[in-house]
Scaffold this motif. Sequence first.
Motif, short mmCIF file in Angstrom:
data_model
loop_
_atom_site.label_atom_id
_atom_site.label_comp_id
_atom_site.label_asym_id
_atom_site.label_seq_id
_atom_site.Cartn_x
_atom_site.Cartn_y
_atom_site.Cartn_z
N ILE A 7 0.85 -1.18 0.00
CA ILE A 7 0.00 0.00 0.00
C ILE A 7 0.89 1.23 0.00
CG2 ILE A 7 -1.73 1.28 1.32
CD1 ILE A 7 -2.69 -1.53 2.25
N THR A 8 0.73 2.06 -1.01
CA THR A 8 1.58 3.23 -1.14
C THR A 8 0.71 4.46 -1.34
OG1 THR A 8 1.72 2.68 -3.48
CG2 THR A 8 3.59 2.06 -2.12
N LEU A 9 1.25 5.59 -0.95
CA LEU A 9 0.56 6.85 -1.21
C LEU A 9 0.56 7.11 -2.71
CD1 LEU A 9 2.03 9.08 1.62
CD2 LEU A 9 -0.36 8.49 1.32
N LYS A 10 -0.53 7.64 -3.21
CA LYS A 10 -0.59 8.01 -4.62
C LYS A 10 0.45 9.08 -4.91
CE LYS A 10 -5.42 6.89 -5.45
NZ LYS A 10 -6.79 7.36 -5.63
N ARG A 11 0.95 9.07 -6.13
CA ARG A 11 1.84 10.14 -6.60
C ARG A 11 1.13 11.47 -6.40
NH1 ARG A 11 6.97 8.86 -6.79
NH2 ARG A 11 6.64 6.69 -6.29
N GLY A 12 1.86 12.45 -5.94
CA GLY A 12 1.26 13.77 -5.76
C GLY A 12 0.75 14.00 -4.35
N ILE A 13 0.62 12.93 -3.57
CA ILE A 13 0.19 13.08 -2.18
C ILE A 13 1.46 13.27 -1.33
CG2 ILE A 13 -0.96 11.97 -0.21
CD1 ILE A 13 -2.96 12.51 -2.34
N GLY A 39 5.47 3.23 2.58
CA GLY A 39 4.18 2.59 2.44
C GLY A 39 4.04 1.46 3.43
N LYS A 40 2.98 0.70 3.27
CA LYS A 40 2.75 -0.43 4.14
C LYS A 40 2.90 -1.72 3.35
CE LYS A 40 -0.99 1.38 5.72
NZ LYS A 40 -2.35 1.55 6.27
#
Lengths: 80, 80
Positions: A7-13, A39-40
């Motif tokens: 689980i990763t943050l979206k690009r731009g976040i 990320g997780k």
Amino acid sequence: MKARVFITLKRGILDPQGQAVLHAIEALGQTGVKEARIGKFIELELTTTDRPAAETQLKMLCETLLANTVIEEYRFELQD
Amino acid sequence: MKARVFITLKRGILDPQGQAVLHAIEALGQTGVKEARIGKFIELELTTTDRPAAETQLKMLCETLLANTVIEEYRFELQD
């Protein structure tokens, strides 16, 4: 069957935890790291051996529980 | 060069966050998940293109900063 979910943050976040790690790397005197994103990583042990059923279940779990799909994206792998 | 670092709790170390996820999965009425363990997934963007140098640097960063090697283990992958 083993499932590995990323689980990763979206690009731009904005990723403040990643930025803290990047600053800590620089504080260690290490150069050459341009970006860090955190990320997780979730390992699940599934009892089913039915791969399509496992994929459906994982997709549901990611969408409803494991990831916040407004700001995060997920990816998973299945291993027998 | 992109590095992907996986940090997981060692086997035998209690994972309360994983247990909370497991209970939440059960509370959703989902069966068939036996175990859940939560780790960290770190993506680093390295400027170097020298793979052995990158491996040495990553090993050092994992040992000193990213992982708590008393209770966690790490693994990384490099992608050009």
